[in-house]
Design a protein around this motif. Structure first.
Motif, PDB file in Angstrom:
ATOM      1  N   ASN A 118      -6.543  -7.650   5.020  1.00 28.26           N
ATOM      2  CA  ASN A 118      -6.895  -6.343   4.096  1.00 28.26           C
ATOM      3  C   ASN A 118      -6.760  -5.147   4.690  1.00 28.26           C
ATOM      4  O   ASN A 118      -6.523  -4.137   4.071  1.00 28.26           O
ATOM      5  CB  ASN A 118      -8.532  -6.673   4.055  1.00 28.26           C
ATOM      6  N   HIS A 119      -6.595  -4.927   6.018  1.00 33.60           N
ATOM      7  CA  HIS A 119      -6.533  -3.842   6.485  1.00 33.60           C
ATOM      8  C   HIS A 119      -5.148  -3.107   6.157  1.00 33.60           C
ATOM      9  O   HIS A 119      -4.711  -2.120   6.185  1.00 33.60           O
ATOM     10  CB  HIS A 119      -6.486  -3.644   8.105  1.00 33.60           C
ATOM     11  N   LEU A 120      -4.117  -4.213   6.205  1.00 26.68           N
ATOM     12  CA  LEU A 120      -2.683  -3.883   5.872  1.00 26.68           C
ATOM     13  C   LEU A 120      -2.530  -3.507   4.480  1.00 26.68           C
ATOM     14  O   LEU A 120      -1.832  -2.695   4.119  1.00 26.68           O
ATOM     15  CB  LEU A 120      -1.894  -5.215   6.113  1.00 26.68           C
ATOM     16  N   ILE A 121      -3.435  -4.087   3.483  1.00 25.82           N
ATOM     17  CA  ILE A 121      -3.293  -3.638   2.264  1.00 25.82           C
ATOM     18  C   ILE A 121      -3.912  -2.427   1.949  1.00 25.82           C
ATOM     19  O   ILE A 121      -3.273  -1.596   1.237  1.00 25.82           O
ATOM     20  CB  ILE A 121      -4.088  -4.796   1.148  1.00 25.82           C
ATOM     21  N   GLU A 122      -4.798  -2.077   2.637  1.00 28.29           N
ATOM     22  CA  GLU A 122      -5.386  -0.829   2.592  1.00 28.29           C
ATOM     23  C   GLU A 122      -4.583   0.313   2.999  1.00 28.29           C
ATOM     24  O   GLU A 122      -4.604   1.383   2.420  1.00 28.29           O
ATOM     25  CB  GLU A 122      -6.839  -0.598   3.691  1.00 28.29           C
ATOM     26  N   ARG A 123      -3.734   0.238   4.132  1.00 32.12           N
ATOM     27  CA  ARG A 123      -2.711   0.990   4.770  1.00 32.12           C
ATOM     28  C   ARG A 123      -1.439   1.060   3.857  1.00 32.12           C
ATOM     29  O   ARG A 123      -0.700   2.003   4.274  1.00 32.12           O
ATOM     30  CB  ARG A 123      -2.560   0.886   6.270  1.00 32.12           C
ATOM     31  N   SER A 124      -1.326   0.293   3.021  1.00 35.84           N
ATOM     32  CA  SER A 124      -0.172   0.251   1.986  1.00 35.84           C
ATOM     33  C   SER A 124      -0.260   1.112   1.004  1.00 35.84           C
ATOM     34  O   SER A 124      -1.290   1.205   0.302  1.00 35.84           O
ATOM     35  CB  SER A 124      -0.024  -1.386   1.575  1.00 35.84           C
ATOM     36  N   HIS A 125       0.849   1.978   0.711  1.00 41.22           N
ATOM     37  CA  HIS A 125       0.806   2.745  -0.331  1.00 41.22           C
ATOM     38  C   HIS A 125       0.855   2.111  -1.784  1.00 41.22           C
ATOM     39  O   HIS A 125       0.625   2.634  -2.913  1.00 41.22           O
ATOM     40  CB  HIS A 125       1.831   3.835  -0.260  1.00 41.22           C
ATOM     41  N   ASN A 126       1.838   0.953  -1.669  1.00 35.97           N
ATOM     42  CA  ASN A 126       2.066   0.188  -2.800  1.00 35.97           C
ATOM     43  C   ASN A 126       1.678  -1.245  -2.553  1.00 35.97           C
ATOM     44  O   ASN A 126       1.957  -1.849  -1.349  1.00 35.97           O
ATOM     45  CB  ASN A 126       3.661   0.141  -3.260  1.00 35.97           C
ATOM     46  N   PHE A 127       1.567  -1.875  -3.529  1.00 39.62           N
ATOM     47  CA  PHE A 127       1.446  -3.489  -3.581  1.00 39.62           C
ATOM     48  C   PHE A 127       2.283  -4.027  -4.408  1.00 39.62           C
ATOM     49  O   PHE A 127       2.390  -3.813  -5.803  1.00 39.62           O
ATOM     50  CB  PHE A 127       0.043  -3.969  -3.857  1.00 39.62           C
ATOM     51  N   ILE A 128       3.317  -4.701  -4.082  1.00 39.66           N
ATOM     52  CA  ILE A 128       4.366  -5.473  -4.699  1.00 39.66           C
ATOM     53  C   ILE A 128       3.878  -7.124  -4.713  1.00 39.66           C
ATOM     54  O   ILE A 128       3.799  -7.791  -3.789  1.00 39.66           O
ATOM     55  CB  ILE A 128       5.672  -5.385  -4.128  1.00 39.66           C
ATOM     56  N   PHE A 129       3.829  -7.731  -6.090  1.00 41.00           N
ATOM     57  CA  PHE A 129       3.358  -8.783  -6.285  1.00 41.00           C
ATOM     58  C   PHE A 129       4.647  -9.688  -6.874  1.00 41.00           C
ATOM     59  O   PHE A 129       4.908  -9.256  -8.196  1.00 41.00           O
ATOM     60  CB  PHE A 129       2.090  -8.821  -7.425  1.00 41.00           C
TER      61      PHE A 129
END
Length: 449
Positions: free
Chosen positions: A191-202
């Motif tokens: 979750n911390h990594l998702i929080e710090r990511s500018h974009n989420f590629i699915f």
């Protein structure tokens, strides 16, 4: 990180070779005296080690290790590693035995375990996993251009190539390469990594839309209002109906053929770079808002001055005739609005509190103030002496006394800031200015006393 060394015993030296090369801790179940205590210890380590490794060699005399590795591949597939050696000293497996072992390896892979072909591959995997854990911890504190969520069974090779392309174009990425067991990659860390990511590629595939981990990652990214870039790796089937509305009806990038892959990667890069400044501000304010929530909404964590004005402007930015690249989350809105709703006096006080916290938050500061406060009555003694015994007026008080008063006022003004006592701060600050003014007047224009 620790590995359980299961498999062939009977004089085989494969464990010695592994131990001399790996950079992680290990448990060797082979002991001189086998008893109930040793058996319990072995069962405990099998359950709790980060990896369970089984190496079978021609020196094996029974089938117990085969049963163990098959059992672990079912119960803990993400941690199970299987390897067999065709030769061990003078001993060799027969052709029929090799066929059977190949079938075991394939079964372990189907269950989700890992089948490696040599001890060198085992060593490399374990040492690389250790580095991955270290890098994983480092990445928790750095911003990432894109977090990639995908189904490992369907899209790992595709994602590796995509990540390599983006990184060659100076864009940072993170994805689960399967080297680190799920037990190590705690949900909170992901979750911390998702929080710090500018974009989420699915990456959409039949596996990812049914994966508990992928769906959980997607749901958290959507909760944070991250920009989601959907990639259709497999052609759409009925499973697409399981996707959220904004993905099913949004701009999906499609994978068609291997030859068109570079063009797809270039379009992904363009999607990441589109309105990059706005997206990065989204991430920055999100992290600050989450820190504010975790601190029980400590006012010191709010925005002040130009930061507050800049955040307010960002929150209310409009995109005419185009769809916003991303929307503020509830965390953003509550954080920025709380910053805006502070009265001017509170804003000043909390801003000063934050600026001076490096001094006032120290434990030694309170002790120092306690000692310094004793100087207040002491500083009055010279004035009292002059008035009582020399019958002098106030002009006889030296400028050093007023200078000491000014220093005391400054100390208690800092206390007022720390305690968020605006009245105390203003009183002490004005007193300090008056004392400094008197000192300045006495030094520049001495009065005949």
């Amino acid at each position: 990180m620790k590995v359980y060394l299961g498999g062939t015993v009977n004089g085989s030296t494969w464990r010695d070779y592994i131990v001399s090369k790996i950079k992680i801790d290990y448990f060797n179940p082979v002991v001189k005296n086998w008893d109930e205590l040793a058996h319990k210890k072995e069962l405990y380590e099998r359950r709790h080690c980060d990896f369970v490794l089984y190496v079978l060699t021609p020196k094996m005399t029974g089938f117990y290790s085969l049963a163990e590795v098959t059992d672990d591949a079912i119960k803990r597939p993400d941690r199970t590693i299987f390897c067999f050696l065709k030769e061990d000293g003078q001993d060799e497996f027969s052709d029929d035995e090799l066929i059977s072992l190949h079938n075991v390896g394939k079964r372990i892979e189907r269950n989700g375990g890992l089948w490696l072909q040599s001890l060198e591959e085992v060593i490399e995997h374990l040492n690389t996993a250790k580095k991955q854990v270290e890098d994983f911890s480092l990445q928790e504190n750095t911003a990432i251009d894109a977090f990639i969520s995908f189904g490992r069974k369907s899209s790992k090779h595709f994602v590796v190539e995509m990540s390599d392309y983006l990184q060659k174009n100076q864009l940072s990425t993170w994805f689960d390469d399967g080297l680190v067991p799920l037990e190590i990659r705690h949900l909170e860390q992901v979750n911390h990594l998702i929080e710090r990511s500018h974009n989420f590629i699915f990456v959409i595939s039949s596996h990812s839309v049914r994966s508990e981990y992928c769906i959980r990652e997607l749901e958290y990214a959507r909760k944070l209002k991250k920009r989601v870039i959907p990639i259709m790796h497999e052609q759409p089937h009925t499973f697409l109906d399981n996707m959220p509305f904004e993905i099913r009806n949004g701009k999906i990038l499609y994978y068609s053929t291997k030859s068109a892959q570079v063009k797809l990667f270039e379009n992904i890069k363009k999607s990441i770079l589109d309105e990059a400044d706005y997206i990065e501000k989204h991430t920055d304010l999100l992290l600050q808002s989450l820190t504010w929530y975790k601190s029980q909404k400590d006012p010191k964590k709010l925005l002040y001055g130009l930061e507050r004005l800049d955040a307010s402007k960002w929150l209310r930015r409009t995109f005419e005739n185009v769809r916003p690249p991303v929307r503020p989350s509830d965390f953003h809105k509550a954080y920025i609005e709380a910053s805006e709703n502070l009265s001017i006096s509170k804003q000043i006080l909390h801003f000063l509190n934050r600026v001076t916290s490096a001094i006032t938050d120290r434990k030694s500061f309170d002790n120092f103030i306690g000692i310094v406060s004793l100087a207040n009555p002491i500083s009055l003694l010279p004035q009292l002496y002059n008035i009582l015994f020399t019958h002098a007026d106030l002009c006889s008080v030296s400028e050093y006394t007023f200078g000491l008063f000014a220093f005391l006022n400054l100390c208690f003004a800092l206390v007022g800031i720390k305690q968020k006592n605006l009245g105390m701060f203003i009183s002490m600050f004005l007193s300090m200015l008056i004392n400094l003014l008197i000192v300045g007047m006495k030094l520049s224009h001495p009065i005949g006393c």
